[in-house]
Design an enzyme around this catalytic site. Structure first.
Site, PDB file in Angstrom:
ATOM      1  N   ASP A  22       2.431 -11.436  12.549  1.00 27.24           N
ATOM      2  CA  ASP A  22       3.797 -11.546  13.068  1.00 27.24           C
ATOM      3  C   ASP A  22       4.160 -13.021  13.206  1.00 27.24           C
ATOM      4  O   ASP A  22       3.447 -13.779  13.873  1.00 27.24           O
ATOM      5  CB  ASP A  22       3.851 -10.838  14.434  1.00 27.24           C
ATOM      6  CG  ASP A  22       5.210 -10.971  15.098  1.00 27.24           C
ATOM      7  OD1 ASP A  22       6.187 -11.298  14.379  1.00 27.24           O
ATOM      8  OD2 ASP A  22       5.294 -10.744  16.320  1.00 27.24           O
ATOM      9  N   ASN A  24       7.587 -13.975  13.988  1.00 27.24           N
ATOM     10  CA  ASN A  24       8.789 -14.217  14.805  1.00 27.24           C
ATOM     11  C   ASN A  24       8.692 -13.608  16.204  1.00 27.24           C
ATOM     12  O   ASN A  24       9.689 -13.511  16.923  1.00 27.24           O
ATOM     13  CB  ASN A  24      10.051 -13.717  14.084  1.00 27.24           C
ATOM     14  CG  ASN A  24      10.082 -12.193  13.970  1.00 27.24           C
ATOM     15  OD1 ASN A  24       9.096 -11.521  14.337  1.00 27.24           O
ATOM     16  ND2 ASN A  24      11.173 -11.636  13.482  1.00 27.24           N
ATOM     17  N   ASP A  26       8.036 -10.514  17.414  1.00 23.87           N
ATOM     18  CA  ASP A  26       8.555  -9.193  17.835  1.00 23.87           C
ATOM     19  C   ASP A  26       7.478  -8.108  17.753  1.00 23.87           C
ATOM     20  O   ASP A  26       7.778  -6.921  17.871  1.00 23.87           O
ATOM     21  CB  ASP A  26       9.785  -8.792  16.997  1.00 23.87           C
ATOM     22  CG  ASP A  26       9.442  -8.624  15.524  1.00 23.87           C
ATOM     23  OD1 ASP A  26       8.271  -8.858  15.135  1.00 23.87           O
ATOM     24  OD2 ASP A  26      10.348  -8.254  14.740  1.00 23.87           O
ATOM     25  N   ASP A  30       5.414  -9.876   9.411  1.00 25.52           N
ATOM     26  CA  ASP A  30       6.600 -10.249   8.631  1.00 25.52           C
ATOM     27  C   ASP A  30       6.284 -11.380   7.647  1.00 25.52           C
ATOM     28  O   ASP A  30       5.152 -11.877   7.595  1.00 25.52           O
ATOM     29  CB  ASP A  30       7.742 -10.661   9.571  1.00 25.52           C
ATOM     30  CG  ASP A  30       7.283 -11.702  10.591  1.00 25.52           C
ATOM     31  OD1 ASP A  30       6.433 -12.538  10.227  1.00 25.52           O
ATOM     32  OD2 ASP A  30       7.745 -11.668  11.740  1.00 25.52           O
ATOM     33  N   ASP A  99       4.980  -3.677  -4.873  1.00 27.62           N
ATOM     34  CA  ASP A  99       4.755  -2.238  -4.932  1.00 27.62           C
ATOM     35  C   ASP A  99       6.026  -1.615  -5.508  1.00 27.62           C
ATOM     36  O   ASP A  99       7.127  -1.928  -5.061  1.00 27.62           O
ATOM     37  CB  ASP A  99       4.510  -1.708  -3.514  1.00 27.62           C
ATOM     38  CG  ASP A  99       3.421  -0.655  -3.484  1.00 27.62           C
ATOM     39  OD1 ASP A  99       3.551   0.319  -4.234  1.00 27.62           O
ATOM     40  OD2 ASP A  99       2.463  -0.809  -2.717  1.00 27.62           O
ATOM     41  N   ASP A 202       3.298   3.236  -7.357  1.00 27.19           N
ATOM     42  CA  ASP A 202       2.905   4.281  -6.419  1.00 27.19           C
ATOM     43  C   ASP A 202       2.916   5.672  -7.074  1.00 27.19           C
ATOM     44  O   ASP A 202       3.905   6.034  -7.716  1.00 27.19           O
ATOM     45  CB  ASP A 202       3.912   4.247  -5.261  1.00 27.19           C
ATOM     46  CG  ASP A 202       3.488   5.088  -4.087  1.00 27.19           C
ATOM     47  OD1 ASP A 202       2.476   4.767  -3.459  1.00 27.19           O
ATOM     48  OD2 ASP A 202       4.190   6.087  -3.798  1.00 27.19           O
ATOM     49  N   GLU A 256      -1.088   3.817  -9.486  1.00 28.92           N
ATOM     50  CA  GLU A 256      -1.870   4.712  -8.629  1.00 28.92           C
ATOM     51  C   GLU A 256      -1.822   6.116  -9.226  1.00 28.92           C
ATOM     52  O   GLU A 256      -0.751   6.601  -9.607  1.00 28.92           O
ATOM     53  CB  GLU A 256      -1.289   4.710  -7.220  1.00 28.92           C
ATOM     54  CG  GLU A 256      -2.194   5.431  -6.232  1.00 28.92           C
ATOM     55  CD  GLU A 256      -1.482   5.806  -4.940  1.00 28.92           C
ATOM     56  OE1 GLU A 256      -2.155   5.932  -3.921  1.00 28.92           O
ATOM     57  OE2 GLU A 256      -0.240   5.987  -4.964  1.00 28.92           O
ATOM     58  N   HIS A 328      -4.412   0.480   2.409  1.00 25.59           N
ATOM     59  CA  HIS A 328      -3.688   0.996   3.586  1.00 25.59           C
ATOM     60  C   HIS A 328      -3.824   2.514   3.742  1.00 25.59           C
ATOM     61  O   HIS A 328      -3.376   3.064   4.734  1.00 25.59           O
ATOM     62  CB  HIS A 328      -2.216   0.612   3.469  1.00 25.59           C
ATOM     63  CG  HIS A 328      -1.575   1.222   2.250  1.00 25.59           C
ATOM     64  ND1 HIS A 328      -1.902   0.837   0.958  1.00 25.59           N
ATOM     65  CD2 HIS A 328      -0.683   2.211   2.125  1.00 25.59           C
ATOM     66  CE1 HIS A 328      -1.218   1.563   0.107  1.00 25.59           C
ATOM     67  NE2 HIS A 328      -0.471   2.412   0.772  1.00 25.59           N
ATOM     68  N   ASP A 329      -4.399   3.193   2.742  1.00 25.70           N
ATOM     69  CA  ASP A 329      -4.591   4.654   2.838  1.00 25.70           C
ATOM     70  C   ASP A 329      -6.051   5.007   3.115  1.00 25.70           C
ATOM     71  O   ASP A 329      -6.366   6.172   3.356  1.00 25.70           O
ATOM     72  CB  ASP A 329      -4.212   5.336   1.509  1.00 25.70           C
ATOM     73  CG  ASP A 329      -2.735   5.216   1.197  1.00 25.70           C
ATOM     74  OD1 ASP A 329      -1.938   5.075   2.137  1.00 25.70           O
ATOM     75  OD2 ASP A 329      -2.383   5.264   0.002  1.00 25.70           O
TER      76      ASP A 329
END
Ligand code: NOJ
Length: 564
Positions: A22, A24, A26, A30, A99, A202, A256, A328-329
């Site tokens: 992160d 910024n 929040d 990002d 992606d 994807d 993929e 990420h999976d």
């Protein structure tokens, strides 16, 4: 001789933006955060960054539901910020891969909203069908989504059902419609003209559905109907068309491909008119589970070796592999194929295991410091255990497992190495507040082991996995004739603990990898004969240690033998 190409020699770092860094304040990762870590990424020795979706998205599937293909999600920054990151990555000699999620969009995409209203040219942009049965109240066929439940959703405004192979917020695009394909090509050109270097595509092998959308095999509780849309009838035709776009650029494509076999992979990646440069398959991620990760089996090295053997051998000089252990999976592999007890040692053994295989190498954020999976069955009394999860598929699988009678305790236990959430906890940068990921409360809970497992600590420790990854990535390049392009030869196929293989370059020089992928003490005489006399040791899980009579947990070495 294998054709040499820049993308083959590449090690690529995958960023899942929401949890990377992160910038910024929040609590959400990002582009500012990415910018601040570009030098760190470069320091790993990687050649490219693949961004999981950064586009405008309501985040029903964390970016894989795109509402605008040509703009950045405001939570992550702006298009100008992206251009700055792209420029800064290029200046550091790193390529940038986007992606491309074109099997489906978000239901918040303008195309879909207009399609609902039958506004041209969008009327047939999606797969709409009338309902079946009396009054059309039944879905058009029996297909089930990959995130379980019917693959059909009714829209009263249009009076029809639309197909969604994933969440209901992800309607499938109708690639049979030539206008859809033209729009997709425009999107591809938009990013390529900006200077991006290729796409990770994807579930790309699912974009062509069988004519008439016939019913699927009835017993499948999820992805029912897959035999009618996986590698569907027009897939090669459509991919060839998309491939044409790339001809004007020196870009590449990795697709993929669920349920992919090496035989099938060759239909996409072989020959001069290949449609993809390589495929992301799943077979090697099934050494501790059956098909979907939630049906667990004990980790089987034999099963894993068999898969690698087949892929390495069948694609040799014909196609190309995409080698990854995490994304990420996929829940973190130290928790699955390695050992949390021997976190660093098993992390090093796994790093060696896949880094010297032929193929392009992928490293997922946090993999290089040995992040592990969080424990979901250890939660404060009186709190809701399901509040620990964020991923749409976790909730779908939970509901499905409940239907099959599994207890909450069991589901939470399995989630430790099955839920995709495991791979999505914020990257652990420091031992400070919020693991140095953000000044604010992170959008998703940090793994409590951040005080020990973090980049800052790993930088200071010469024996860390992080420093080891830097070495492995550098050696893969240094010995690329064998590591990247060499012929794979597996020894001790049936040994349950040892992974021993040679990678032989065209000039006869070779790398020999000897690994104990277990915490067992294995007699070294089992593999001694595979270590060539006079071979030079170039890497070792345990520093300054020769093999004794039996192996240490996850002990392993890599040797180099020059041409005779
Ligand atoms: C594969 C992506 O990797 C995954 O995260 C996503 O949920 C599905 N495709 C649907 O887009």
């Amino acid at each position: 001789m294998e054709e040499r190409k820049w993308f083959k020699e590449m090690s690529m770092y995958q960023i899942w933006p929401r949890s990377f860094k992160d910038g910024n304040g929040d609590g959400i990762g990002d582009l500012k955060g990415v910018m601040s870590k570009l030098d760190y990424i470069k320091s790993l020795g990687v050649d490219a960054i693949w961004f999981s979706p950064l586009y405008v998205s309501p985040q029903a599937d964390y970016g894989y539901d795109i509402a605008d293909y040509c703009d950045i999600n405001p939570e992550y920054g702006t298009l100008d910020e992206f251009k700055e990151v792209l420029k800064a990555a290029h200046e550091r000699g790193m390529k940038v891969i986007m992606d491309l999620v074109i099997n489906h969009t978000s239901d918040q995409h303008e195309w879909f909203k207009k399609s609902v209203k039958r506004e041209e040219p969008f009327t047939d942009f999606y797969i709409w069908r009338d309902g079946k049965g009396k009054n059309g109240k039944k879905p058009p066929n029996n297909w089930m989504s990959t995130f379980p439940g019917s693959a059909w959703e009714y829209v009263p405004e249009r009076g029809q059902y639309y197909l969604h192979l994933y969440a209901k917020e992800q309607p499938d695009l109708n690639h049979d419609n030539p206008t859809v394909r033209e729009y997709i090509k425009k999107v591809m050109r938009f990013w390529l003209d900006m200077g991006v270097d290729g796409f990770r595509e994807d579930v790309i092998t699912q974009i062509s559905k069988a004519e008439g959308l016939p019913n699927g095999f009835p017993l499948m509780p999820a992805s029912r109907g897959m035999e009618h849309y996986n590698n569907g009838p027009h897939i090669h035709e459509y991919l060839k068309e998309y491939r044409q776009v790339l001809k004007d650029y020196d870009a590449f494509q990795v697709g993929e491909a669920p349920l992919l076999t090496p035989e099938k992979a060759l239909t996409y990646v072989e020959g001069d008119d290949k449609e993809l440069d390589m495929c992301i398959g799943f077979q090697h991620m099934e050494a501790d589970c059956i098909l979907i990760g939630w049906v667990k089996t004990p980790f089987s090295l034999k099963k894993l070796k068999k898969v690698y053997d087949k892929w390495q051998t069948m694609l040799y000089h014909k196609g190309w592999n995409a080698n990854y252990l995490e994304n990420h999976d996929q829940p973190r592999t130290i928790s699955r194929y390695g050992s949390e007890k021997y976190r660093v040692e098993s992390g090093k053994a796994l790093a060696i295991m896949y880094s010297f295989l032929s193929g392009t190498q992928f490293v997922y954020q946090g993999q290089e410091i040995g992040m592990t999976c969080p424990y979901f069955d250890k939660y404060p009394e009186g709190t809701d255990p399901w509040a620990q999860f964020e991923d749409v598929s976790t909730f779908c699988v939970r509901d499905l497992m409940r239907k099959f009678g599994f207890s909450q305790k069991h589901i939470l236990k399995v989630a430790h190495t099955a839920a995709r959430d495991c791979a999505r906890t914020p990257v652990q940068w420091t031992a400070g507040e919020n693991a140095g990921f953000s000044e604010a409360k992170p959008w998703y809970a940090v793994n409590p082991n951040y005080t020990e497992v973090n980049v800052e600590a790993a930088e200071k420790d010469e024996g860390s996995l992080l420093h080891f990854y830097r070495k492995v990535i550098a050696l893969r390049k240094q010995y690329k004739d064998a590591a990247v392009y060499g012929r794979f030869e597996l020894h001790l196929k049936n040994d349950p603990h040892l992974f021993v293989y040679d990678k032989i370059a065209d000039d006869g020089s070779k790398l020999t990898v000897v690994l104990n992928v277990s915490d067992k003490a294995v007699p070294c005489k089992k593999f001694a004969k595979y270590i060539p006399e006079g071979a030079q040791e170039i890497l070792s899980v345990y520093d300054n240690a020769s093999f004794a009579a039996v192996t240490k947990p996850y002990e392993g070495k890599v040797y180099y033998t020059p041409t005779k």
